[in-house]
Design a protein around this motif. Structure first.
Motif, short mmCIF file in Angstrom:
data_model
loop_
_atom_site.label_atom_id
_atom_site.label_comp_id
_atom_site.label_asym_id
_atom_site.label_seq_id
_atom_site.Cartn_x
_atom_site.Cartn_y
_atom_site.Cartn_z
N PRO A 120 0.71 -1.10 0.06
CA PRO A 120 -0.11 0.02 -0.24
C PRO A 120 0.80 1.30 -0.01
N GLU A 121 0.34 2.33 -0.37
CA GLU A 121 1.06 3.55 -0.53
C GLU A 121 1.30 4.31 0.75
N HIS A 122 0.64 3.74 1.76
CA HIS A 122 1.06 4.46 3.01
C HIS A 122 2.39 3.58 3.75
N TRP A 123 2.63 2.80 3.29
CA TRP A 123 3.86 2.03 3.87
C TRP A 123 5.11 2.81 3.74
N ARG B 279 7.80 7.20 3.16
CA ARG B 279 6.89 6.33 2.49
C ARG B 279 7.14 6.13 0.82
N VAL B 280 6.74 4.81 0.56
CA VAL B 280 7.07 4.33 -0.56
C VAL B 280 6.46 5.16 -1.69
N ALA B 281 5.43 5.93 -1.47
CA ALA B 281 4.58 7.02 -2.14
C ALA B 281 5.53 8.05 -2.55
N GLU B 282 6.41 8.24 -1.83
CA GLU B 282 7.53 9.29 -2.05
C GLU B 282 8.66 9.04 -3.09
N VAL B 283 8.92 7.70 -3.12
CA VAL B 283 10.01 7.34 -3.98
C VAL B 283 9.71 6.63 -5.16
N MET B 284 8.59 6.27 -5.27
CA MET B 284 8.00 5.47 -6.30
C MET B 284 7.90 6.08 -7.73
N ARG B 285 7.94 5.42 -8.78
CA ARG B 285 7.86 5.93 -10.06
C ARG B 285 6.29 6.00 -10.40
N LYS B 286 6.04 7.00 -10.97
CA LYS B 286 4.40 7.20 -11.37
C LYS B 286 4.29 7.10 -12.94
N ASP B 287 5.40 7.41 -13.55
CA ASP B 287 5.37 7.24 -15.02
C ASP B 287 5.76 5.83 -15.42
N PHE B 288 5.10 4.90 -15.12
CA PHE B 288 5.24 3.51 -15.47
C PHE B 288 4.26 3.21 -16.73
#
Length: 510
Positions: free
Chosen positions: A210-213, A261-270
């Motif tokens: 989940p994004e809040h992890w 948080r993983v939401a801060e480091v994830m790539r959104k342009d996948f």
């Protein structure tokens, strides 16, 4: 004790005006050139020596990279010939699954059966994933049910689905009954997807968070959870409805601090892969964007699986192999096929070629009188048709490859056609001069040479034109260019070559 001063350096001769003499300069220059020449020869000898050493090293090193060496193959052949199962077991057991699959494919009949059964319950299920489809169908009945059940349980879902898809209904049901309920439901769902779709290609095992992890929670989760994919490269971040929000590579995850948080480091342009996307389009997406893995989503954009690059590489190989075989008029890879099935698969294309050959022969028959009067035409006309066919095949190969790789479209199609027409014309002119000179010297008739040259130019021009327009037209009508292009091209170049050469001969020589 006397101390000697530094010795005077050897002085080159100087003339009365204090300048270096010409003789001394020439002598020093000759010596420098001689030394440079010796160094150059020595360097060349050293390079040749290194090349020989490297060649020997490459052959030795390459043989050590693979478990299936020529020496091992020889020992296996001797064990099979001597009916020594224990020795065969000792040789085959340590092999990697891919090497074992190669070894199985190189034998047939009782020898292949011996290679499969000698391992018994120690048969590596992963070997099934490396085998040719026809060989796999042949050896699956030789395996114990325990081995097959272990294979269904141990292999990743995409590999298990591929193997089950090749079995009949009774065998499928028997193996599915041996699976746990959740695995069975997953495999049964995979079998419902089209064989060439992303749904059949994907694996259901993946890592989602989940994004809040936080990064720390994600790492701890992977350390403590046993049911993770055997190989994965990315973690997918999802919302409560299981829609993918981002992708996080393992390398990026491990470089990030635990509280983030993983939401801060994830790539959104996948890039997301639709469930029904054709596997060839999936391969193009991976190639275009250099992907390692990609999420698969259903019609509601929910994440249901992932596709990894190892499966995509296999698809690329299959598609390339299929195009090459079809260009040669072969429907599929029949290296391991049966005698009758191979004969049937090739018969249809040979029948089509027979029809086109009859058409070309009909053109020749229409000029029978012309050929009877000038026998030299019968000798020369195959040259024109052959040159046109070869030139057209060159253009056709480039066009089919460009279409399959999505490099040829309506934007640049006209430019490509004009280029190939020009290339065909220029080659036609050059080979026309060569052919005309040869004809003149051979038959001593300048008129025959002129006809030969004119026919050569026309046919190579048509070859360049048809080599581009035929595959583009077939692609426009949703027909695979790799399947039918060769037949059409051969017909065009033969008919045009014969008609042009014999027509010009009838017009100007008779």
């Amino acid at each position: 004790m006397s101390v000697e001063g530094p010795k005077d350096p050897v002085q080159e001769p100087v003339d009365s005006f204090g300048t270096r003499s010409i003789a001394g300069a020439d002598s020093a220059d000759i010596q420098r050139k001689a030394r440079a020449k010796r160094k150059k020869k020595k360097l060349k000898r050293r390079i040749r020596s290194l090349e020989k050493e490297l060649a020997v090293y490459d052959s030795v090193a390459a043989s050590k990279l693979y478990g299936l060496t020529p020496e091992l193959e020889k020992e296996v052949a001797q064990a099979l010939a001597g009916d020594k199962p224990r020795q065969l077991y000792r040789l085959v057991r340590p092999l990697h699954a891919a090497d074992h699959a190669d070894l199985i494919e190189r034998y047939s009949g009782r020898d292949r059966e011996a290679l499969v059964t000698v391992l018994g319950r120690y048969f590596d299920p992963e070997t099934l994933t490396y085998l040719d489809d026809k060989v796999r169908e042949e050896i699956i009945p030789l395996l114990d049910d325990e081995v097959l059940r272990n294979a269904m349980h141990m292999l990743e879902s995409d590999d298990a689905i591929e193997i089950l898809g090749e079995l009949d209904d009774a065998d499928q049901a028997r193996l599915l009954d041996a699976l746990p309920d959740h695995e069975r439901a997953m495999v049964e769902e995979g079998l419902t997807y089209d064989e060439a779709s992303a749904g059949r290609l994907m694996q259901r095992e993946m890592v989602t968070v989940p994004e809040h992890w936080t990064v720390g929670q994600t790492i701890d989760f992977m350390r403590t959870t046993e049911q993770l994919p055997n190989n994965f490269y990315d973690i997918f971040v999802v919302d409560p409805a299981h829609h993918p929000l981002g992708k996080l590579s393992l390398s990026h995850l491990l470089r990030s601090k635990r509280p983030i948080r993983v939401a801060e480091v994830m790539r959104k342009d996948f890039h997301k892969v639709p469930l029904v996307m054709d596997q060839e389009d999936v391969a193009m997406m991976f190639r275009q964007y250099g992907l390692v893995s990609a999420p698969v989503v259903d019609a509601d954009e929910r994440l249901i699986g992932m596709i990894t690059v190892d499966d995509v590489v296999e698809v690329m190989n299959e598609e390339a192999e299929e195009d090459i075989l079809r260009l040669g008029g072969v429907a599929n890879d029949d290296l391991h096929g049966g005698l009758l099935s191979t004969t049937r698969s090739r018969f249809s294309w040979l029948a089509v070629n027979l029809v086109t050959a009859i058409v070309a022969s009909g053109v020749i028959g229409a000029f029978e009188t012309t050929i009877e009067k000038i026998v030299a035409l019968a000798v020369l006309m195959p040259i024109v048709a052959s040159m046109g066919g070869n030139a057209g095949t060159q253009t056709l190969t480039v066009a089919v490859r460009a279409l399959s790789m999505r490099e040829l479209s309506s934007t640049n199609a006209f430019k490509f056609v004009m280029k190939e027409m020009t290339v065909g014309s220029l080659n036609g002119i050059m080979f026309a001069l060569i052919a005309a000179a040869a004809c003149w010297a051979w038959f001593g008739d300048p008129k025959i040479a002129a006809v030969m040259a004119s026919a050569m130019v026309i046919n190579l021009f048509i070859a360049g034109l048809s080599g581009t327009l035929i595959p583009i037209t077939l692609e426009r009508f949703k027909i695979d260019p790799a399947v039918a292009s060769t037949v059409f091209l051969t017909t065009v170049t033969d008919v045009v070559g014969f008609f042009t050469f014999l027509g010009l001969a009838a017009l100007f020589l008779i």
